[in-house]
Motif scaffolding. Structure first.
Motif, PDB file in Angstrom:
ATOM      1  N   PRO A  81       0.825  -1.205   0.000  1.00  0.00           N
ATOM      2  CA  PRO A  81       0.000   0.000   0.000  1.00  0.00           C
ATOM      3  C   PRO A  81       0.865   1.262   0.000  1.00  0.00           C
ATOM      4  O   PRO A  81       1.891   1.314   0.694  1.00  0.00           O
ATOM      5  CB  PRO A  81      -0.787  -0.124   1.314  1.00  0.00           C
ATOM      6  N   THR A  82       0.449   2.261  -0.770  1.00  0.00           N
ATOM      7  CA  THR A  82       1.270   3.467  -0.962  1.00  0.00           C
ATOM      8  C   THR A  82       0.399   4.727  -0.867  1.00  0.00           C
ATOM      9  O   THR A  82      -0.833   4.648  -0.969  1.00  0.00           O
ATOM     10  CB  THR A  82       1.962   3.420  -2.346  1.00  0.00           C
ATOM     11  N   PRO A  83       1.008   5.905  -0.698  1.00  0.00           N
ATOM     12  CA  PRO A  83       0.228   7.137  -0.531  1.00  0.00           C
ATOM     13  C   PRO A  83      -0.426   7.613  -1.828  1.00  0.00           C
ATOM     14  O   PRO A  83      -0.026   7.212  -2.932  1.00  0.00           O
ATOM     15  CB  PRO A  83       1.257   8.162  -0.040  1.00  0.00           C
ATOM     16  N   ILE A  84      -1.404   8.479  -1.674  1.00  0.00           N
ATOM     17  CA  ILE A  84      -2.056   9.130  -2.816  1.00  0.00           C
ATOM     18  C   ILE A  84      -2.010  10.643  -2.599  1.00  0.00           C
ATOM     19  O   ILE A  84      -1.806  11.117  -1.476  1.00  0.00           O
ATOM     20  CB  ILE A  84      -3.527   8.686  -2.985  1.00  0.00           C
ATOM     21  N   ARG A  85      -2.209  11.383  -3.704  1.00  0.00           N
ATOM     22  CA  ARG A  85      -2.267  12.842  -3.637  1.00  0.00           C
ATOM     23  C   ARG A  85      -3.669  13.279  -4.037  1.00  0.00           C
ATOM     24  O   ARG A  85      -4.238  12.737  -5.004  1.00  0.00           O
ATOM     25  CB  ARG A  85      -1.230  13.431  -4.595  1.00  0.00           C
ATOM     26  N   LEU A  86      -4.220  14.239  -3.305  1.00  0.00           N
ATOM     27  CA  LEU A  86      -5.596  14.687  -3.540  1.00  0.00           C
ATOM     28  C   LEU A  86      -5.589  16.184  -3.807  1.00  0.00           C
ATOM     29  O   LEU A  86      -5.053  16.965  -3.000  1.00  0.00           O
ATOM     30  CB  LEU A  86      -6.438  14.351  -2.308  1.00  0.00           C
ATOM     31  N   LEU A  87      -6.171  16.566  -4.943  1.00  0.00           N
ATOM     32  CA  LEU A  87      -6.192  17.978  -5.331  1.00  0.00           C
ATOM     33  C   LEU A  87      -7.609  18.432  -5.628  1.00  0.00           C
ATOM     34  O   LEU A  87      -8.420  17.651  -6.158  1.00  0.00           O
ATOM     35  CB  LEU A  87      -5.331  18.201  -6.583  1.00  0.00           C
ATOM     36  N   VAL A  88      -7.886  19.692  -5.310  1.00  0.00           N
ATOM     37  CA  VAL A  88      -9.178  20.295  -5.650  1.00  0.00           C
ATOM     38  C   VAL A  88      -8.925  21.649  -6.282  1.00  0.00           C
ATOM     39  O   VAL A  88      -8.121  22.448  -5.762  1.00  0.00           O
ATOM     40  CB  VAL A  88     -10.065  20.470  -4.398  1.00  0.00           C
ATOM     41  N   TRP A  89      -9.616  21.912  -7.400  1.00  0.00           N
ATOM     42  CA  TRP A  89      -9.599  23.228  -8.047  1.00  0.00           C
ATOM     43  C   TRP A  89     -10.963  23.881  -7.878  1.00  0.00           C
ATOM     44  O   TRP A  89     -11.990  23.194  -7.919  1.00  0.00           O
ATOM     45  CB  TRP A  89      -9.299  23.106  -9.541  1.00  0.00           C
ATOM     46  N   GLU A  90     -10.961  25.169  -7.712  1.00  0.00           N
ATOM     47  CA  GLU A  90     -12.203  25.927  -7.561  1.00  0.00           C
ATOM     48  C   GLU A  90     -13.074  25.780  -8.809  1.00  0.00           C
ATOM     49  O   GLU A  90     -12.564  25.478  -9.895  1.00  0.00           O
ATOM     50  CB  GLU A  90     -11.892  27.408  -7.376  1.00  0.00           C
ATOM     51  N   PRO A  91     -14.391  26.057  -8.678  1.00  0.00           N
ATOM     52  CA  PRO A  91     -15.267  26.006  -9.852  1.00  0.00           C
ATOM     53  C   PRO A  91     -14.766  26.915 -10.977  1.00  0.00           C
ATOM     54  O   PRO A  91     -14.162  27.960 -10.706  1.00  0.00           O
ATOM     55  CB  PRO A  91     -16.608  26.500  -9.307  1.00  0.00           C
ATOM     56  N   ALA A  92     -15.043  26.502 -12.198  1.00  0.00           N
ATOM     57  CA  ALA A  92     -14.550  27.223 -13.376  1.00  0.00           C
ATOM     58  C   ALA A  92     -14.975  28.682 -13.373  1.00  0.00           C
ATOM     59  O   ALA A  92     -14.233  29.562 -13.812  1.00  0.00           O
ATOM     60  CB  ALA A  92     -15.035  26.531 -14.640  1.00  0.00           C
ATOM     61  N   GLU A  93     -16.191  28.980 -12.850  1.00  0.00           N
ATOM     62  CA  GLU A  93     -16.678  30.357 -12.894  1.00  0.00           C
ATOM     63  C   GLU A  93     -15.837  31.288 -12.034  1.00  0.00           C
ATOM     64  O   GLU A  93     -15.920  32.489 -12.143  1.00  0.00           O
ATOM     65  CB  GLU A  93     -18.155  30.449 -12.491  1.00  0.00           C
ATOM     66  N   LYS A  94     -14.978  30.705 -11.180  1.00  0.00           N
ATOM     67  CA  LYS A  94     -14.097  31.549 -10.384  1.00  0.00           C
ATOM     68  C   LYS A  94     -12.783  31.826 -11.103  1.00  0.00           C
ATOM     69  O   LYS A  94     -11.840  32.338 -10.511  1.00  0.00           O
ATOM     70  CB  LYS A  94     -13.843  30.915  -9.028  1.00  0.00           C
ATOM     71  N   GLY A  95     -12.695  31.449 -12.360  1.00  0.00           N
ATOM     72  CA  GLY A  95     -11.559  31.910 -13.137  1.00  0.00           C
ATOM     73  C   GLY A  95     -10.615  30.845 -13.638  1.00  0.00           C
ATOM     74  O   GLY A  95      -9.716  31.138 -14.398  1.00  0.00           O
ATOM     75  N   ILE A  96     -10.790  29.606 -13.194  1.00  0.00           N
ATOM     76  CA  ILE A  96      -9.889  28.569 -13.690  1.00  0.00           C
ATOM     77  C   ILE A  96     -10.705  27.637 -14.581  1.00  0.00           C
ATOM     78  O   ILE A  96     -11.520  26.873 -14.104  1.00  0.00           O
ATOM     79  CB  ILE A  96      -9.260  27.782 -12.529  1.00  0.00           C
ATOM     80  N   ALA A  97     -10.484  27.766 -15.860  1.00  0.00           N
ATOM     81  CA  ALA A  97     -11.290  26.990 -16.795  1.00  0.00           C
ATOM     82  C   ALA A  97     -10.841  25.540 -16.814  1.00  0.00           C
ATOM     83  O   ALA A  97      -9.660  25.246 -16.679  1.00  0.00           O
ATOM     84  CB  ALA A  97     -11.183  27.586 -18.191  1.00  0.00           C
ATOM     85  N   HIS A  98     -11.788  24.659 -16.947  1.00  0.00           N
ATOM     86  CA  HIS A  98     -11.455  23.254 -17.180  1.00  0.00           C
ATOM     87  C   HIS A  98     -11.655  22.957 -18.652  1.00  0.00           C
ATOM     88  O   HIS A  98     -12.687  23.271 -19.221  1.00  0.00           O
ATOM     89  CB  HIS A  98     -12.338  22.340 -16.347  1.00  0.00           C
ATOM     90  N   VAL A  99     -10.656  22.382 -19.258  1.00  0.00           N
ATOM     91  CA  VAL A  99     -10.755  22.102 -20.695  1.00  0.00           C
ATOM     92  C   VAL A  99     -11.122  20.643 -20.882  1.00  0.00           C
ATOM     93  O   VAL A  99     -10.514  19.790 -20.259  1.00  0.00           O
ATOM     94  CB  VAL A  99      -9.418  22.409 -21.390  1.00  0.00           C
TER      95      VAL A  99
END
Ligand SMILES: [Zn+2]
Length: 228
Positions: free
Chosen positions: A210-228
């Motif tokens: 068993p090994t570690p994982i990385r967890l990331l969250v980006w703000e909603p697209a309307e706050k300026g970071i577009a998801h393509v």
């Protein structure tokens, strides 16, 4: 049924508002808001990431393996998959996936299943069911929402490879994941994410390590970071 739809994300980890490591065997609970993007990275490869989702505004609504499988007409998850709740709503959509195989059937390892599958003396081993029960009983967010050990549905096993045989049986086999592979999903409603980063030492799905994982969250697209 087993099509791998491999799509890479263009989101930059430097812009993530959450960037955390969950060690092997540990639980992780977080509220992810509607429109935000959530990524799980299999840092060292072949790690099984047991995951549940709950609607924080109405906790009887949670991820449903049966609704997801029947509505998708697929046992496996990959880019484009909608993750359905037991109320028939889409909770999240998988928007990127570099692994291509995520299990909906295998469930969470438990003391009882460890004993049956491996050996009588494995009963005391740490299990995903124990991690989920611990989160439900002790995590502050779960406590706030009134979740308890009664609220434990069937989970997703991200990165876990569980082929179905021609005879209809399940096999737990070596994973198809590798270091750095990830799955990324957009929250279609506010969701509580509950993870048990599987501690299972006896299962090839974890490469017996068993090994570690990385967890990331980006703000909603309307706050300026577009998801393509
Ligand atoms: Zn497990």
């Amino acid at each position: 049924m087993s099509v791998h739809n491999l799509i890479e994300s263009r989101l930059d980890p430097e812009h993530a508002v959450v960037d955390e490591i969950c060690p092997a065997g540990e639980p992780w609970v977080k509220l992810v808001k509607k429109g935000a993007t959530f990524r799980i990275v299999d840092l060292e490869g072949n790690q099984a990431v047991d995951t549940l989702f709950f609607n924080p505004a109405h906790t009887p609504e949670r991820y449903s393996a049966t609704d997801t499988i029947s509505r998708q007409r697929s046992l496996y998850l990959t880019t484009g998959t909608n993750l359905y709740s037991n109320f028939g709503n889409v909770m999240l959509t998988i928007v990127a996936d570099t692994c291509g195989r995520h299990d909906t059937l295998g469930g969470a390892c438990a003391s009882e299943s460890n004993r049956v599958r491996y050996a009588l003396d494995k009963y005391a081993m740490h299990s995903c069911r124990d991690s989920f029960l611990h989160s439900l009983a002790h995590d502050p967010l779960c406590e706030q929402l009134g979740l308890t050990k009664r609220d434990l549905p069937s989970n997703i096993n991200f990165f876990m490879n569980v082929p179905v045989t021609d005879a209809g049986g399940l096999e737990f086999v070596d994973g198809v994941s590798a270091p750095g592979k990830y799955v990324e999903m957009r929250a279609e409603m506010d969701v509580v994410v509950m993870i048990s980063n599987c501690p299972q030492l006896n299962n090839p799905c974890n490469a017996f390590n068993p090994t570690p994982i990385r967890l990331l969250v980006w703000e909603p697209a309307e706050k300026g970071i577009a998801h393509v």
